[in-house]
Design a protein around this motif. Structure first.
Motif, PDB file in Angstrom:
ATOM      1  N   PRO A  47      15.081  59.287  46.935  1.00  0.00           N
ATOM      2  CA  PRO A  47      15.363  60.730  46.992  1.00  0.00           C
ATOM      3  C   PRO A  47      14.822  61.437  45.756  1.00  0.00           C
ATOM      4  O   PRO A  47      14.607  60.837  44.714  1.00  0.00           O
ATOM      5  N   TYR A  55      28.150  67.245  42.390  1.00  0.00           N
ATOM      6  CA  TYR A  55      28.710  66.198  43.231  1.00  0.00           C
ATOM      7  C   TYR A  55      29.729  65.320  42.507  1.00  0.00           C
ATOM      8  O   TYR A  55      30.234  64.349  43.070  1.00  0.00           O
ATOM      9  N   CYS A 292      20.308  59.723  43.940  1.00  0.00           N
ATOM     10  CA  CYS A 292      21.103  58.672  44.574  1.00  0.00           C
ATOM     11  C   CYS A 292      20.338  57.361  44.500  1.00  0.00           C
ATOM     12  O   CYS A 292      19.136  57.312  44.783  1.00  0.00           O
ATOM     13  N   CYS A 294      19.281  54.307  46.225  1.00  0.00           N
ATOM     14  CA  CYS A 294      19.188  53.841  47.613  1.00  0.00           C
ATOM     15  C   CYS A 294      18.400  52.548  47.707  1.00  0.00           C
ATOM     16  O   CYS A 294      17.960  52.155  48.789  1.00  0.00           O
ATOM     17  N   SER A 300      15.998  60.299  51.281  1.00  0.00           N
ATOM     18  CA  SER A 300      16.897  61.434  51.105  1.00  0.00           C
ATOM     19  C   SER A 300      18.327  60.927  50.992  1.00  0.00           C
ATOM     20  O   SER A 300      18.648  59.798  51.362  1.00  0.00           O
ATOM     21  N   CYS A 301      19.178  61.818  50.460  1.00  0.00           N
ATOM     22  CA  CYS A 301      20.592  61.501  50.245  1.00  0.00           C
ATOM     23  C   CYS A 301      21.378  62.758  50.595  1.00  0.00           C
ATOM     24  O   CYS A 301      21.033  63.853  50.153  1.00  0.00           O
ATOM     25  N   THR A 302      22.424  62.619  51.403  1.00  0.00           N
ATOM     26  CA  THR A 302      23.172  63.785  51.852  1.00  0.00           C
ATOM     27  C   THR A 302      24.589  63.759  51.305  1.00  0.00           C
ATOM     28  O   THR A 302      25.140  62.697  51.007  1.00  0.00           O
ATOM     29  N   PHE A 303      25.161  64.961  51.193  1.00  0.00           N
ATOM     30  CA  PHE A 303      26.525  65.130  50.697  1.00  0.00           C
ATOM     31  C   PHE A 303      27.367  65.695  51.836  1.00  0.00           C
ATOM     32  O   PHE A 303      27.275  66.868  52.171  1.00  0.00           O
ATOM     33  N   THR A 304      28.154  64.849  52.467  1.00  0.00           N
ATOM     34  CA  THR A 304      29.012  65.271  53.569  1.00  0.00           C
ATOM     35  C   THR A 304      30.407  64.716  53.356  1.00  0.00           C
ATOM     36  O   THR A 304      30.577  63.587  52.882  1.00  0.00           O
ATOM     37  N   LEU A 308      28.575  61.377  48.750  1.00  0.00           N
ATOM     38  CA  LEU A 308      27.129  61.165  48.756  1.00  0.00           C
ATOM     39  C   LEU A 308      26.796  59.867  49.471  1.00  0.00           C
ATOM     40  O   LEU A 308      27.475  58.850  49.272  1.00  0.00           O
ATOM     41  N   CYS A 310      23.160  57.602  51.116  1.00  0.00           N
ATOM     42  CA  CYS A 310      21.727  57.531  51.385  1.00  0.00           C
ATOM     43  C   CYS A 310      21.469  57.583  52.894  1.00  0.00           C
ATOM     44  O   CYS A 310      22.247  57.050  53.685  1.00  0.00           O
ATOM     45  N   ASP A 311      20.365  58.228  53.272  1.00  0.00           N
ATOM     46  CA  ASP A 311      19.910  58.221  54.662  1.00  0.00           C
ATOM     47  C   ASP A 311      18.952  57.038  54.814  1.00  0.00           C
ATOM     48  O   ASP A 311      17.735  57.172  54.653  1.00  0.00           O
TER      49      ASP A 311
END
Length: 503
Positions: A47, A55, A292, A294, A300-304, A308, A310-311
């Motif tokens: 990422p 975060y 992130c 990974c 990419s890395c998402t924050f949901t 946090l 990794c995709d």
């Protein structure tokens, strides 16, 4: 002709493998300039670097370290003898909570977190500020901590790689390193490639109560520059070192950071006990850039859901892409390489399902690499050793126990069948067949059902229908009894033969 066919298949497999790996790097490629014009450069998946402070979660120890509860006076920043300011947690304009360490700056006056004053002197004024991501991150730029008060005379920056279970020092800061930590003062610029992982104490950022210099740094880029050059122009050299130098990747990796504030700025050789309101800590800004971690398996890395993750690509999974997906454990998981193909590899997790490629003659297979690490094997606990066959990029379990066989000891040997009530890693996953159309035939017209039991005709019973029901009432003729004994001897003999055939 056969050897030519085998070699052709091998060449095709290598070409397909390289193409597949380029394909997995393809999602991470970028356009760069070269002597030949604009070209695509394939790079390891990771990422982008970004501000990581949005975060994190902050925790103070002790928890009542923030000023204002109860309200208390403190001295002005520029004039330590004007002590008519007040910190009051119940009033927004006078409160200095921890979140003000990370808000956007540029306002006048600046906002900042502030600690309680040193009103309990001579007891130490020591406070821990812990920053946690709940995720492994890799630092990519200098850490910068800006103090609104004077910079501390004694401080330690610590890191954790296990979510705060254990801590290790990152760097020591003091006005006098020998006096504070029994360490000779050093600068990061004194480090070399052989000492890049050294933990040092620096006196560069502990200049007492002066307000014109407010920032304390942890110099990431200066350590990068040891390998990549002063202007970081040779990143390929740095990536090569990250691939090959033991512990170098981990040095720039954290799950948590802890700022240990051990002694506030005094600006003198003694503490003015008549004006203890002038001694406290105040942080107006913290900058931490990173990405992130990974394991080079995500772009990419998402924050949901306040988390946090990794995709993950390359058939990997986990918060850090730290393991292979189910059914993709054909070889041991490994992080990707920073180097591009052909020097590096994405280390894609390969399928653990049976291969669709034909078996290759032994004469053309390169010497097998035998793994010595138990973790390299995915054998459901029925073996702890694998042979790695480089031609097909696959690990095969060796010496499967518990009546199993197969690439991952996931199948039952001949003469045994899967125990439906047991998991694949159960020692009793494979149980002996009661009947087989090849070895143990059902007797007296019985029919073998799913290799598990004989369906007996009327008048017969027993495991292999070898027993007449009349035996239970004692009404069978002597001849029938002899036949029954004969059948039993046959059954015992065949069971022994079956056991011998499985070794």
């Amino acid at each position: 002709m056969y050897l030519f066919l085998v070699l052709s298949l091998h060449t095709l497999w290598v070409a397909v493998s390289i193409a597949m790996q380029h394909g997995h790097y393809d999602m991470c490629k970028t356009q760069t300039k070269s002597d030949e014009g604009i070209v695509w450069e394939y790079m390891a998946c990771q990422p982008e670097s970004r501000d990581m402070t949005p975060y994190l979660k902050v925790k103070l120890e002790p928890p009542n370290s923030t000023c204002g509860d109860p309200p208390e006076p403190f001295c002005a920043m520029g004039n330590p003898y004007m002590c008519n300011n007040e910190c009051d947690a119940s009033t927004k304009e006078l409160a200095h909570p921890p979140e003000l360490m990370f808000d956007s700056e540029g306002r006048n006056p600046s906002t900042f977190w502030q600690s309680v004053t040193w009103k309990n002197y001579p007891a130490p004024l020591q406070i821990n500020v812990t920053l946690s991501w709940g995720k492994t991150i890799e630092l990519t730029q200098n850490i910068a901590i800006t103090f609104e008060s004077g910079r501390p005379e004694k401080m330690i920056l610590e890191k954790s790689l296990d979510y705060g279970l254990t801590w290790q020092p990152y760097q020591f800061y003091a006005a006098d390193c020998l006096d504070a930590f029994r360490m000779e003062p050093k600068s990061v610029k004194d480090l070399t490639s052989s000492t890049v992982l050294d933990i040092i104490c620096t006196e560069e950022y502990s200049t007492g109560y002066a307000t014109h210099t407010k920032t304390i740094s942890f110099e990431i880029k200066d350590r990068f520059a040891i390998f990549a050059g002063p202007r970081l122009h040779n990143m390929a050299s740095l990536y090569s070192q990250l691939d090959t130098t033991k512990n170098l990747r981990d040095f720039f990796t954290v799950t948590d950071l802890r700022i240990r504030l051990l002694k506030p700025a005094t600006g003198a050789t003694f503490v003015d006990e008549r004006n203890l309101e002038r001694y406290f800590y105040a942080i107006s800004d913290i900058k931490i850039h990173g990405r992130c971690k990974c394991n080079l398996h995500a772009n990419s890395c998402t924050f949901t859901n306040n988390r946090l993750a990794c995709d993950c690509e390359h058939n990997t999974t986990g918060q850090d892409c730290e393991r292979c997906k189910k059914n993709y454990q054909g070889q041991a998981w490994s992080p990707g390489s920073y180097l591009t193909i052909p020097k590096g590899t994405a280390n894609i997790c390969v399928s653990s399902m049976p291969s669709i490629f034909p078996k290759v003659a032994h004469s053309t297979v390169p010497p097998a690499r035998v793994s010595s690490h138990k973790r390299d094997c995915y054998c459901y606990g029925h073996s702890n050793r694998c042979t790695y066959i480089e031609v097909v990029n696959t690990a095969v379990c060796v010496g499967c126990r518990h009546n199993t066989h197969g690439q991952q000891c996931e199948k039952c040997k001949k003469g045994f069948h899967r125990n439906g009530s047991a998991k694949l890693d159960d020692v009793n996953v494979c149980i002996a067949n009661i009947c087989d159309n090849e070895l143990l035939r059902c007797q007296n017209g019985g029919v073998c059902h799913n290799n598990m039991r004989c369906l007996c005709p009327s008048g017969y019973t027993g495991i292999l229908c070898e027993k007449q029901k009349c035996e239970d009432t004692g009404s069978c003729s002597s001849k029938s009894g002899q036949e029954s004994i004969s059948h039993n001897l046959y059954l015992i003999t065949m069971i022994i033969v079956t056991r011998l055939c499985t070794f």
